[in-house]
Write an enzyme that holds these catalytic residues in place. Structure first.
Site, short mmCIF file in Angstrom:
data_model
loop_
_atom_site.label_atom_id
_atom_site.label_comp_id
_atom_site.label_asym_id
_atom_site.label_seq_id
_atom_site.Cartn_x
_atom_site.Cartn_y
_atom_site.Cartn_z
N ASP A 98 0.87 -1.18 0.00
CA ASP A 98 0.00 0.00 0.00
C ASP A 98 0.91 1.23 0.00
OD1 ASP A 98 -3.24 0.35 1.51
OD2 ASP A 98 -2.11 1.83 0.34
N ASP A 199 -2.59 4.90 -2.50
CA ASP A 199 -3.54 5.61 -1.66
C ASP A 199 -3.80 7.02 -2.20
OD1 ASP A 199 -4.92 5.46 0.99
OD2 ASP A 199 -3.72 7.25 1.37
N GLU A 254 -6.05 4.23 -5.97
CA GLU A 254 -7.29 4.61 -5.28
C GLU A 254 -7.57 6.04 -5.67
OE1 GLU A 254 -7.36 6.01 -1.40
OE2 GLU A 254 -9.27 5.10 -0.87
N HIS A 328 -11.34 -1.64 3.73
CA HIS A 328 -11.18 -1.21 5.13
C HIS A 328 -11.83 0.15 5.41
CE1 HIS A 328 -8.15 0.87 2.89
NE2 HIS A 328 -7.91 1.64 3.92
N ASP A 329 -12.33 0.78 4.33
CA ASP A 329 -12.96 2.11 4.49
C ASP A 329 -14.47 2.05 4.37
OD1 ASP A 329 -10.41 3.81 2.53
OD2 ASP A 329 -10.53 3.45 4.70
O1 TEU Z 1 -8.83 6.63 1.75
C1 TEU Z 1 -9.10 7.86 1.11
C2 TEU Z 1 -10.52 8.00 0.99
O2 TEU Z 1 -11.03 8.29 -0.04
C3 TEU Z 1 -11.27 7.63 2.22
O3 TEU Z 1 -10.92 8.57 3.24
C4 TEU Z 1 -12.70 7.71 1.93
O4 TEU Z 1 -12.98 8.97 1.32
C5 TEU Z 1 -13.45 7.65 3.19
O5 TEU Z 1 -12.78 6.79 4.05
C6 TEU Z 1 -14.82 7.13 2.84
O6 TEU Z 1 -15.62 7.37 3.96
C7 TEU Z 1 -7.46 6.31 1.84
C8 TEU Z 1 -7.33 5.10 2.74
O7 TEU Z 1 -8.00 4.00 2.14
C9 TEU Z 1 -7.94 5.47 4.07
O8 TEU Z 1 -7.95 4.34 4.95
C10 TEU Z 1 -7.11 6.58 4.69
O9 TEU Z 1 -7.73 7.00 5.89
C11 TEU Z 1 -7.02 7.78 3.72
O10 TEU Z 1 -6.75 7.42 2.39
C12 TEU Z 1 -5.86 8.68 4.15
O11 TEU Z 1 -4.66 7.98 3.89
#
Ligand code: TEU
Ligand code: CA
Length: 554
Positions: A98, A199, A254, A328-329
């Site tokens: 990642d 990311d 992403e 995970h989000d």
């Molecule tokens: O996620 C970015 C992102 O788009 C998320 O914050 C998303 O908008 C939100 O979680 C949806 O509710 C990436 C990673 O996957 C996330 O875990 C990190 O918190 C974020 O970037 C910052 O690195």
């Protein structure tokens, strides 16, 4: 057909903190992952996306990195990592790291130096601005509530952080920053990793002059305002030339805020940038009219069909799709898009069928192959994720939500739903740890766990195993053309896949109702490739059972 191994792969995402704890401290770790590689081999996946394992103060659970070339102490050592990488490769499983380089931790040595003085050599590694009209440099907000600017008294300036204030944004316009990142990436490729999940890579190039954006409900402009900036493709093409072409890599970006037109550039078959992107449109299919995720609204299936079909047809032959329901989000898909009560098992299998039969590379998030569900949060103290905790405080204090309304939305949509410990068996703490887990185990672990499903032929695990095997065996599943049927039907998602003379029909009932369905004439003599009920015969007139899914092969 421009065949590639990463088009024919199935990726499994591991969130290390919650996957498997090998030393009883309640936190998942790298040796825990190594101990479960045979389980993943049995599932049939061939690539692991490993969420960050680098040194981090864990403000955002590892997405705030303080040393890109050291392993987080809680997760183990670099020797543990090397052992895991070798063990994965021995099993024919590749590892994607990642890559979190839109920002670092504020404890990274670059930022510690940068904030010391305006003439520090590292100053321009980050984005510093003086106050504007006595206030913030612009109206951008953090994805984790509040403004995207933090005042730093030492030099009387603000620094930009699109995420938490402990995640200062790197200045990608600085060629020295790009060189530092590319050198680090090459270091990991030389160790033998197989690629990267990148990311928020769509945010790395900010608009000239950092202009104000359109304020959201909290009064700040969202980070999507900065998406797809003026130099993002130039920087990724530079990364392709200086890093990604140095090995047979797989890359997925992403891309918050990515449009179809932008994705055709990021993920173009010309392979000048990335192999594929995560788009977010279908993740917004159940957002509320305020445009926030904090609601419990159920989607209209017609919207989901429109979005996913747009991406299937829009990238056809010119780029490549990633396919996901959760990560995970995101909350657990069987709770969000299926039915985690009466129709839990069939609806989990139906969702798997709908996704894995599309064109693109499927991503299975840890526990999704077991039908893991959203969990139970009693009070705000049960949450661990700063996005949820900050939203709770900000949106209630601002009066945007009442406490009980927001708690209901947090329980349904919080990222912590995906971060409860992996449920390995029905022993104490679901076999995740012998200690006290950093976040509570879902109370349904005695019913939903890997050990039980490995022992039962018609479990969700074995259904995923069969879908993954079909993708390996049948070229049409990877390369067949997608065409949507019944676009206006509110309950049935049906589509075909075509490759030469071969054709598949995929039918998914997204409802708890029995629905009549007339088979297209060309499939009357077809046979069942896979189904989530015991579908014995193929008849012209069918009654679909609740959440029934099947695939017919002509
Ligand atoms: O996620 C970015 C992102 O788009 C998320 O914050 C998303 O908008 C939100 O979680 C949806 O509710 C990436 C990673 O996957 C996330 O875990 C990190 O918190 C974020 O970037 C910052 O690195
Ligand atoms: Ca541990």
């Amino acid at each position: 057909m421009n065949k590639r191994w990463w088009k024919e792969s199935v990726v499994y995402q591991i969130y290390p903190r919650s996957f498997c704890d090998s030393n009883g401290d309640g936190i998942g770790d790298i040796n825990g992952i190594t101990s479960k590689l045979d389980y993943l081999k049995e599932l049939g996946i061939n690539v692991i996306w490993l969420s960050p394992v680098y040194q981090s103060p864990n403000d955002d659970n590892g997405y705030d990195i303080s040393d890109y070339q050291a392993i987080m102490e809680e997760f183990g050592t670099m020797e543990d990592f090397d052992r895991m990488l070798a063990a994965a490769h021995e099993r024919g499983i590749k590892i994607l790291m990642d890559l979190v380089v839109n920002h670092t931790s504020d404890e990274h040595k670059w930022f510690v130096e940068s904030r010391k003085s305006e003439d520090n050599p590292y100053r321009d590694y980050y984005i510093w601005r003086p106050a504007k009209d006595g206030g913030m440099p612009n109206n951008w907000g953090s994805a984790f509530s509040g403004p995207a600017w933090e005042y730093d008294e030492k030099t009387d300036m603000y620094y930009l952080h699109l995420f938490s204030k402990k995640q200062p944004d790197l200045n990608w316009d600085n060629p020295t920053v790009r060189k530092e990142v590319f050198d680090m990436m090459n270091w990991w490729l030389e160790k033998g990793v197989d690629g990267f999940r990148m990311d928020v890579i769509s945010l790395i190039s900010k608009k000239e002059g950092l202009p104000d954006g359109i304020p959201g409900i909290n009064g700040y402009a969202g980070c999507d305002e900065t998406a797809n900036g003026p130099h993002v493709h130039e920087y990724l093409q530079e990364m392709r030339e200086k890093v990604l072409n140095n090995a047979d890599t797989m890359t997925v970006g992403e891309c918050a805020g990515v449009t179809l037109e932008e994705a055709k550039k990021y993920a173009s078959s010309s392979e000048k940038e990335l192999n594929m992107v995560f788009q977010f449109e279908h993740m917004g299919v159940d957002s509320d009219e305020k445009g926030t995720k904090w609601c419990t609204r159920k989607m209209d299936l017609r919207d989901l069909k429109e979005i996913l079909s747009k991406w299937q047809k829009g990238l056809e032959d010119i780029a490549w799709n990633s396919l996901y329901w959760e990560n995970h989000d995101q909350p657990r898909s069987v709770s969000r898009f299926g039915n985690d009560k009466e129709y839990w098992e069939v609806s989990a299998k139906m969702l798997a069928t709908c996704l894995h039969m599309m064109q693109g590379t499927p991503y299975v998030y840890q526990g999704e192959e077991l039908g893991m569900t959203n969990t139970v949060f009693e009070t705000i103290d049960d949450f661990r994720d700063l996005e949820s905790i900050n939203a709770y405080h900000e949106l209630i204090e601002q009066g945007v939500f009442k406490e009980d309304e927001l708690m209901e939305a947090l329980r349904y949509k919080s990222r912590d739903n995906a971060r409860t410990p992996m449920q390995w068996d029905d022993s104490e703490q679901a076999g995740f740890t012998t200690g006290t887990p950093w976040i509570k185990v879902n109370p349904n672990y005695k019913k939903i766990n890997a050990k039980e499903q490995l022992s039962r032929e018609n479990s969700i695990f074995h259904y995923y195993q069969k879908l993954i095997r079909l993708r390996k065996e049948k070229e049409i599943v990877v390369y067949g053309t997608y065409d949507l049927l019944l676009p206006d039907d509110r309950d049935i998602y049906a589509y075909t896949r075509t490759l030469g003379e071969e054709k598949l029909l995929v039918v998914c009932n997204f409802s708890d109702k029995e629905i009549s369905f007339s088979l297209p004439q060309e499939f009357e003599n077809s046979h069942v490739m896979i189904s989530n009920y015991e579908m014995t015969e193929v008849k012209k007139e069918l009654i679909l059972k609740p959440y029934e899914a099947f695939v017919l092969e002509k």
